[in-house]
Enzyme design. Structure first.
Site, PDB file in Angstrom:
ATOM      1  CE  LYS A   1      29.175  42.315  49.166  1.00 40.45           C
ATOM      2  NZ  LYS A   1      27.956  42.461  48.444  1.00 40.45           N
TER       3      LYS A   1
ATOM      4  CG  ASP B   1      31.903  45.390  48.145  1.00 39.76           C
ATOM      5  OD1 ASP B   1      31.467  46.220  48.965  1.00 39.76           O
ATOM      6  OD2 ASP B   1      31.190  44.829  47.301  1.00 39.76           O
TER       7      ASP B   1
HETATM    8  P1  ATP Z   1      30.183  43.297  44.070  1.00 37.46           P
HETATM    9  O1  ATP Z   1      29.301  42.522  45.007  1.00 37.46           O
HETATM   10  O2  ATP Z   1      31.507  43.698  44.704  1.00 37.46           O
HETATM   11  O3  ATP Z   1      29.496  44.388  43.324  1.00 37.46           O
HETATM   12  P2  ATP Z   1      29.813  41.196  42.173  1.00 37.46           P
HETATM   13  O4  ATP Z   1      29.802  39.939  42.983  1.00 37.46           O
HETATM   14  O5  ATP Z   1      28.492  41.769  41.795  1.00 37.46           O
HETATM   15  O6  ATP Z   1      30.683  42.261  42.954  1.00 37.46           O
HETATM   16  P3  ATP Z   1      31.922  40.183  40.502  1.00 37.46           P
HETATM   17  O7  ATP Z   1      31.691  38.711  40.632  1.00 37.46           O
HETATM   18  O8  ATP Z   1      33.062  40.757  41.234  1.00 37.46           O
HETATM   19  O9  ATP Z   1      30.599  40.985  40.837  1.00 37.46           O
HETATM   20  O10 ATP Z   1      32.058  40.467  38.928  1.00 37.46           O
HETATM   21  C1  ATP Z   1      31.739  41.687  38.305  1.00 37.46           C
HETATM   22  C2  ATP Z   1      32.433  41.720  36.932  1.00 37.46           C
HETATM   23  O11 ATP Z   1      33.824  41.874  37.165  1.00 37.46           O
HETATM   24  C3  ATP Z   1      32.270  40.448  36.128  1.00 37.46           C
HETATM   25  O12 ATP Z   1      31.370  40.650  35.083  1.00 37.46           O
HETATM   26  C4  ATP Z   1      33.658  40.064  35.640  1.00 37.46           C
HETATM   27  O13 ATP Z   1      33.763  40.142  34.240  1.00 37.46           O
HETATM   28  C5  ATP Z   1      34.593  41.099  36.241  1.00 37.46           C
HETATM   29  N1  ATP Z   1      35.707  40.507  37.027  1.00 37.46           N
HETATM   30  C6  ATP Z   1      36.954  40.994  37.089  1.00 37.46           C
HETATM   31  N2  ATP Z   1      37.715  40.262  37.921  1.00 37.46           N
HETATM   32  C7  ATP Z   1      36.949  39.281  38.405  1.00 37.46           C
HETATM   33  C8  ATP Z   1      37.198  38.204  39.315  1.00 37.46           C
HETATM   34  N3  ATP Z   1      38.384  37.990  39.863  1.00 37.46           N
HETATM   35  N4  ATP Z   1      36.145  37.405  39.622  1.00 37.46           N
HETATM   36  C9  ATP Z   1      34.924  37.629  39.068  1.00 37.46           C
HETATM   37  N5  ATP Z   1      34.664  38.612  38.184  1.00 37.46           N
HETATM   38  C10 ATP Z   1      35.648  39.435  37.856  1.00 37.46           C
END
Ligand code: ATP
Length: 315
Positions: free
Chosen positions: A11, A141
Site C-alpha cells: 500500500k 495496517d
Molecule cells: P509499515 O508500512 O506497516 O510501517 P513497512 O513497510 O515500513 O511497514 P515492513 O516491510 O513491514 O515495514 O518491515 C518492517 C520490519 O519488520 C523489517 O525490518 C523486518 O525485519 C520485519 N519483518 C517482520 N516480518 C516481515 C515480513 N513478513 N516482511 C517484511 N518485513 C518483516
C-alpha cells in the site's frame, strides 16, 4: 496436503495526518490508504505436525517468530485450537517483491495473507470483518491489507471506510535498499517536535476524523482525477523523515521537477517516495531519468499502478 498461493499487495499513503495522542500510546491518525500492484507472493501449506515454518527469499526478512507471518499463524492457532489440532501446522513460503521497511506495509500485507490463507486451509468460513478484527490485534495496517483498494483509515489506522476504486493510476516508486526508517522512531520524533499542536479533546479528534470524508482529496478520489489527487497528497511524517534523511529529500525534490509527474510524496513513515504520473509510458520515462540522475544501484525503482483489491488467491 492442501496449499494456497496468495498475492499480497503493498500500500501507499495518499494522505497521512497525525491528529492526536491515544491513551494506548499510539497516535490518532487520519489516512487514505491505497493498494498498489507491487505484491509479494505467499504459499501457505498445511503440514501434519502442529508447527509453523517460515521460508523467505529476502536476506533482510527474519524467518523466526519475529516475522509477522509467524505471528499471524500463531494467532490463528491460539484462536482456533480445534482447527489447529485437526489440520496441523503451516509452512509459509514468502517471495518478497515489496521493499522491506519502506512504509509500504510489506509485513502487514504478508500477515493479512496468512490470516486469509489459514481461514481457507482450515475451512473456517470467517467473514472479512472477523479477519480484519483478528489482524488489528497484530498491527494497525493489517485490516486494510485484507480487502485493500482505496480506504479512509482512522483511529490507529484500523478503522476503515471504503472509497470508490481508483485503479489504473500509474505510480513511480523509489526506495534505497539499504535505507530503513523505523516507524516507531518516526512517530516518536513527530510527537517530540509537534506534540504541542495535537488536538486534545475526544470531540475535536472525532470532528477532525469525520472532516476528511468531505475533504479535498476525497473529492478528488471520487472524481477519479489523478491530477487533482496528486495535488492534494499529504504526509505529516515528511516533517521529521525528510530533514533526517537527505537522500529521501533529494528523491522527493527530483521527482517534483520531472516532466509528467503530477505530484509526489513519501509513503507512510518512509523512506519510499512515490510519484503519480499520467501514464505507464510516462512512468517509464520518469524512472529512466531518475536512474540517470542517481546512478546508484542501491536505489530501487518501480513503475506500478493503483489496484482495487487486497489479498487474492493467485490464479
Ligand atoms: P509499515 O508500512 O506497516 O510501517 P513497512 O513497510 O515500513 O511497514 P515492513 O516491510 O513491514 O515495514 O518491515 C518492517 C520490519 O519488520 C523489517 O525490518 C523486518 O525485519 C520485519 N519483518 C517482520 N516480518 C516481515 C515480513 N513478513 N516482511 C517484511 N518485513 C518483516
Amino acid at each position: 496436503m492442501r496449499s494456497y498461493n496468495l498475492i499480497a499487495p503493498a500500500k501507499i499513503n495518499l494522505y497521512l495526518e497525525i491528529i492526536g495522542d491515544r491513551p494506548d500510546g499510539y497516535h490518532e491518525l487520519v489516512m487514505i490508504l491505497q493498494s498498489i500492484d507491487l505484491a509479494d507472493r505467499i504459499n501457505i501449506r498445511a503440514i501434519s505436525d502442529e508447527t509453523i515454518r517460515v521460508h523467505c527469499n529476502h536476506p533482510q526478512v527474519p524467518t523466526d517468530k519475529t516475522n509477522l507471518v509467524y505471528r499471524a499463524a500463531e494467532l490463528m492457532m491460539k484462536h482456533f485450537p480445534e482447527a489447529a489440532a485437526k489440520y496441523g501446522g503451516v509452512e509459509i513460503t514468502l517471495e518478497k517483491n515489496i521493499p522491506v521497511a519502506a512504509g509500504l506495509a510489506g509485513g502487514s500485507t504478508n500477515a493479512a495473507a496468512v490470516l486469509v490463507g489459514i481461514d481457507l486451509l482450515w475451512n473456517l468460513g470467517l467473514t472479512q470483518t472477523e479477519i480484519e478484527e483478528l489482524g488489528a490485534t497484530l498491527g494497525s495496517d493489517i485490516p486494510f491489507c485484507v480487502a485493500g483498494g482505496t480506504a479512509i483509515a482512522t483511529g490507529r489506522g484500523e478503522q476503515l471506510a471504503p472509497l470508490p476504486n481508483l485503479d489504473h493510476i500509474y505510480i513511480v516508486l523509489a526506495k534505497y535498499r539499504s535505507l530503513e526508517v523505523s516507524t516507531p522512531w518516526a512517530y516518536k520524533t513527530y510527537r517530540q517536535e509537534f506534540g504541542s499542536t495535537y488536538l486534545k479533546t475526544t470531540e475535536d479528534l472525532a470532528a477532525r476524523a469525520a472532516a476528511v470524508h468531505s475533504g479535498e482529496i476525497v473529492k478528488a478520489i471520487v472524481h477519479k482525477n489523478a491530477t487533482e489527487i496528486a495535488q492534494k497528497l499529504h504526509n505529516d511524517l515528511e516533517r521529521v523523515v525528510l530533514p533526517a534523511h537527505p537522500q529521501v529529500l533529494q528523491l522527493r525534490e527530483l521527482f517534483a521537477t520531472q516532466p509528467g509527474v503530477l505530484g509526489t510524496m513519501m509513503s507512510g513513515s518512509g523512506p519510499s517516495v512515490f510519484a503519480i504520473v499520467e501514464s505507464e509510458q510516462q512512468g517509464q520515462v520518469v524512472k529512466q531519468s531518475i536512474r540517470e540522475a542517481i546512478p546508484d544501484e542501491d536505489l530501487e525503482l518501480f513503475v506500478t499502478r493503483t489496484i482495487n483489491h487486497g489479498i487474492q488467491i493467485a490464479s
